[in-house]
Design an enzyme around this catalytic site. Structure first.
Site, PDB file in Angstrom:
ATOM      1  N   ASN A  48       0.874  -1.171   0.000  1.00 25.99           N
ATOM      2  CA  ASN A  48       0.000   0.000   0.000  1.00 25.99           C
ATOM      3  C   ASN A  48       0.911   1.220   0.000  1.00 25.99           C
ATOM      4  O   ASN A  48       1.461   1.599   1.026  1.00 25.99           O
ATOM      5  CB  ASN A  48      -0.887  -0.038   1.253  1.00 25.99           C
ATOM      6  CG  ASN A  48      -1.754   1.197   1.378  1.00 25.99           C
ATOM      7  OD1 ASN A  48      -1.664   2.123   0.567  1.00 25.99           O
ATOM      8  ND2 ASN A  48      -2.583   1.233   2.402  1.00 25.99           N
ATOM      9  N   ARG A 101      -2.739  -2.030  -3.365  1.00 20.89           N
ATOM     10  CA  ARG A 101      -3.892  -1.157  -3.163  1.00 20.89           C
ATOM     11  C   ARG A 101      -3.851  -0.080  -4.248  1.00 20.89           C
ATOM     12  O   ARG A 101      -2.850   0.627  -4.396  1.00 20.89           O
ATOM     13  CB  ARG A 101      -3.808  -0.491  -1.805  1.00 20.89           C
ATOM     14  CG  ARG A 101      -4.921   0.504  -1.622  1.00 20.89           C
ATOM     15  CD  ARG A 101      -4.687   1.382  -0.439  1.00 20.89           C
ATOM     16  NE  ARG A 101      -5.815   2.269  -0.242  1.00 20.89           N
ATOM     17  CZ  ARG A 101      -5.738   3.416   0.405  1.00 20.89           C
ATOM     18  NH1 ARG A 101      -4.593   3.815   0.920  1.00 20.89           N
ATOM     19  NH2 ARG A 101      -6.783   4.166   0.536  1.00 20.89           N
ATOM     20  N   HIS A 122     -12.483   3.961   0.458  1.00 24.28           N
ATOM     21  CA  HIS A 122     -12.448   3.107   1.656  1.00 24.28           C
ATOM     22  C   HIS A 122     -13.204   1.795   1.430  1.00 24.28           C
ATOM     23  O   HIS A 122     -13.635   1.148   2.389  1.00 24.28           O
ATOM     24  CB  HIS A 122     -13.108   3.795   2.877  1.00 24.28           C
ATOM     25  CG  HIS A 122     -12.286   4.872   3.508  1.00 24.28           C
ATOM     26  ND1 HIS A 122     -12.855   5.976   4.114  1.00 24.28           N
ATOM     27  CD2 HIS A 122     -10.962   5.017   3.653  1.00 24.28           C
ATOM     28  CE1 HIS A 122     -11.905   6.753   4.596  1.00 24.28           C
ATOM     29  NE2 HIS A 122     -10.741   6.202   4.324  1.00 24.28           N
ATOM     30  N   ARG A 172      -9.921  17.536   6.033  1.00 18.71           N
ATOM     31  CA  ARG A 172     -10.863  17.760   4.920  1.00 18.71           C
ATOM     32  C   ARG A 172     -12.230  18.165   5.458  1.00 18.71           C
ATOM     33  O   ARG A 172     -12.666  17.669   6.491  1.00 18.71           O
ATOM     34  CB  ARG A 172     -11.019  16.473   4.096  1.00 18.71           C
ATOM     35  CG  ARG A 172      -9.836  16.171   3.227  1.00 18.71           C
ATOM     36  CD  ARG A 172      -9.965  14.816   2.564  1.00 18.71           C
ATOM     37  NE  ARG A 172      -8.971  13.886   3.070  1.00 18.71           N
ATOM     38  CZ  ARG A 172      -9.005  12.572   2.896  1.00 18.71           C
ATOM     39  NH1 ARG A 172      -9.989  12.024   2.212  1.00 18.71           N
ATOM     40  NH2 ARG A 172      -8.069  11.806   3.395  1.00 18.71           N
ATOM     41  N   GLU A 213      -7.422  -3.617   6.086  1.00 16.72           N
ATOM     42  CA  GLU A 213      -7.456  -3.472   4.632  1.00 16.72           C
ATOM     43  C   GLU A 213      -6.414  -4.370   3.965  1.00 16.72           C
ATOM     44  O   GLU A 213      -6.663  -4.941   2.922  1.00 16.72           O
ATOM     45  CB  GLU A 213      -7.198  -2.006   4.253  1.00 16.72           C
ATOM     46  CG  GLU A 213      -8.416  -1.135   4.521  1.00 16.72           C
ATOM     47  CD  GLU A 213      -8.068   0.322   4.671  1.00 16.72           C
ATOM     48  OE1 GLU A 213      -7.284   0.662   5.576  1.00 16.72           O
ATOM     49  OE2 GLU A 213      -8.581   1.135   3.894  1.00 16.72           O
TER      50      GLU A 213
END
Ligand code: ADP
Length: 599
Positions: free
Chosen positions: A7, A85, A173, A234, A380
């Site tokens: 990743n 990923r 996600h 964000r 993940e």
């Protein structure tokens, strides 16, 4: 299979090695970050033991090139594949995909959609291909899980030309939401396709996903990871009118505004810090900005939970994950408080004492609460390893033709419904036997009435059932003016009402569905084809220019079945099938079928 998962972000590299078999085992995990002046910091976990320190790598490429030596130093050899990923798969990539030159070029073409992430992800693909030229390289996309979101959830109400240029919601996600939904279902002990789950991922980036019967129905991020929840830096949802306001009134450029929405907003914009631990501590000390930030954060998350429960027409479980979701009992409590009206109540002690060791997924709802609440660490990397192994699994079967039969709209009536429509004690007249043994079409017909229109002379299939079920196509739903959910036969809770009209009276009943496509099959044939009850497979129908692959087709094994696939009239029209056609399991997509299967 031993899978290396990579990743690669813009400023950090995470890697993991997993043995994927009947049990999945994490062998090794590492993070390399804070690259400066020829070195970086690292964290390695090997057999549960943690090691941290500085390593002599000046950038991510150097770590990637050194990975074979790093792994050999840990005694890890004999990799079977590398899973990567990839953040954005756009419209092109709806499932895990084996990487080859055209695939890599297609991912590169998506860079405008993820300018920071996709190039970093592809750098890792390039270097890993050089380092391990003989290993399969596989892409697992953050967006792929949301490929099932319907157009009503993905379409922005903007001019057609913009939509044609590719402006739509994608969501991110996905790997995390898929993993935690499956983990929650495992913990609850119910197949994920029988549950309506809201996955709440609260990390530096944060998003919510409505996982409706195992599939993503809607998610809070959009064309970029900016939409939705309040995040570390964000903003999440804002009024897009702010671009015009800030440009006209304050002379800000689009780039400045966008940059501030990504990097200077969210918790950081509200408090100066993007770290929830600091903010909760400051709020406790009486800092008004921090207190407001905590309130806004929880309020936004609670609104999305309410919205997604409404979108799914009900809710069975909420699962929290991500740094904040996993570690902040007070944030979980703030988000859940006020949702008691939906049957969601926390047990305050259980919420306080969450222990997530060994992939635990503790339930923290109050005893007797209708909606379960779970907490689990997202994994993940493990999910990427599983998806990679599934994409490479050898095919279990050769293609076999399966008869396809088209179900036109019809109803199955209960005794009470027959009484209401045709008169008390009336017996329906079997007119035509169906292929499934013991089933027949009746001579009688009924009319369906909705707020917009009617469907007349709708077939009745016998024998009577304990509960009335009305099966229509999506197009029929528009004729009636009712949005019917796609459901397996018999799963009728929370389905919409419709009026049935017969010669002797009318009846308002729930049970209106668009039947999920499925294959009836005998145990013997299922074994021969390597299929099992409850599996979801992809089926190709037709080879001509109208041929289609129907994804997520449910296998229903029964000793009384005659093997045949059932699709509705919309699906048949799409594949240009008149009455009956022939389908075959798609060999190339077999791996995808395995990945889609319920655990
Ligand atoms: P990323 O999205 O980068 O993977 P994480 O999932 O690690 O991020 O989440 C980071 C967030 O989790 C930070 O805001 C951090 O403050 C928060 N967090 C971690 N531990 C706690 C805790 N004990 N209490 C509150 N917030 C926490």
């Amino acid at each position: 299979m031993k899978i290396l998962v990579v990743n690669c972000g813009s400023s950090s590299l995470k890697a993991g090695v997993f043995e994927i078999g009947d049990q999945s085992v994490e062998l090794f995990k590492a993070t390399y970050e804070r690259f400066a002046a020829g070195s970086c910091s690292f964290k390695i976990t090997r057999d549960g033991a943690k090691q941290t320190g500085q390593a002599p790598y000046g950038d991510i490429s150097a770590v990637l090139a050194a990975l074979p030596d790093i792994l050999a130093g840990q005694g890890i050899e004999g990799l079977d594949a590398v899973g990567h990923r990839i953040v954005h798969g756009g419209e092109t990539f709806r499932a895990t995909t084996i990487l080859d030159a055209p695939t890599i070029a297609a991912i590169e073409a998506l860079t405008p959609l993820a300018p920071l992430h996709n190039p970093a992800n592809l750098l890792a693909v390039r270097i890993a291909t050089e380092v391990w030229p003989d290993l399969p390289q596989v892409a697992v996309f953050d967006t792929a899980f949301h490929a099932t979101n319907p157009p009503r959830a993905t379409t922005y109400a903007v001019p057609k030309a913009w939509r044609e240029a590719g402006l739509r919601r994608f969501g991110f996600h996905g790997t995390s939401h898929k993993y935690v939904a499956i983990r929650a279902a495992e913990e609850i002990g119910t197949p994920v396709r029988d549950l309506r789950i809201i996955s709440v991922h609260l990390g530096n980036g944060a998003s919510v996903c409505a996982v409706n019967h195992g599939e993503s129905l809607d998610t809070s991020m959009g064309i970029t990871p900016l939409e939705g929840l309040v995040m570390g830096t964000r903003s999440g949802d804002v009024d897009p009118g702010l671009f015009g306001f800030l440009s006209r009134q304050h002379g800000r450029s689009i780039a400045e505004i966008e940059d501030a929405l990504y990097s200077e907003s969210g918790l950081k914009g509200l408090t100066g810090s993007s770290d929830m631990r600091d903010i909760e501590a400051r709020a406790g000390d009486g800092d008004a900005d921090a207190q407001l930030a905590v309130e806004i954060y929880a309020y936004r998350a609670r609104k999305y939970i309410g919205a997604y429960a409404a979108a799914m027409g009900g809710l069975d479980a909420v699962v929290f994950t991500g740094g904040i979701g996993e570690n902040s009992p007070s944030m979980r409590r703030r988000i859940c408080d006020g949702l008691e009206f939906m049957g969601l109540r926390l047990d305050l002690d259980r919420n306080q004492k969450v222990d997530l060791a060994n992939h635990a997924a503790p339930q923290i709802q109050a005893y007797g609460a209708r909606v379960r609440v779970l907490v689990t660490e997202t994994a993940e990397q493990l999910m990427i390893a599983r998806e990679t192994a599934a994409a490479l699994a050898p095919e279990a079967s050769v293609p076999e033709p399966i008869p396809v039969s088209v179900s036109a709209r019809h109803v199955h009536l209960s005794r009470a419904a027959v009484d209401a429509l045709f008169g008390v004690g009336y017996q329906l007249t079997p007119d035509m036997p169906l292929r499934q043994p013991g089933q027949w079409a009746a001579a009688e017909r009924v009319t369906l009435e909705g707020p917009k229109g009617k469907l007349e002379r709708v077939a009745i299939l016998g024998p009577e059932r304990p509960r009335t079920q009305i099966e229509i196509s999506r197009t029929d739903g528009f004729t009636l003016g009712i949005d019917a959910p796609v459901r397996d036969s018999g799963k009728l809770d929370d389905t919409p009402m419709v009026r049935l009209v017969g010669p002797n009276g009318s009846l308002d009943t729930d049970g209106l569905i668009v039947a999920a496509r499925h294959i009836h099959i005998t145990p013997q044939e299922a074994r021969r084809l390597g299929l099992a009850n409850g599996m979801l497979v992809d089926v190709r129908i037709g080879d001509d220019e109208r041929g289609l692959v129907f994804g997520k087709t449910l296998i229903r094994v029964s000793t009384r079945a005659v093997t045949e696939m059932h699709i509705d009239t919309d699906e048949a029209n799409a594949a240009d099938i008149r009455v009956n056609g022939e389908g075959s399991l798609v060999p190339g997509l077999r791996a995808v079928a395995v990945a889609n299967r319920d655990p």
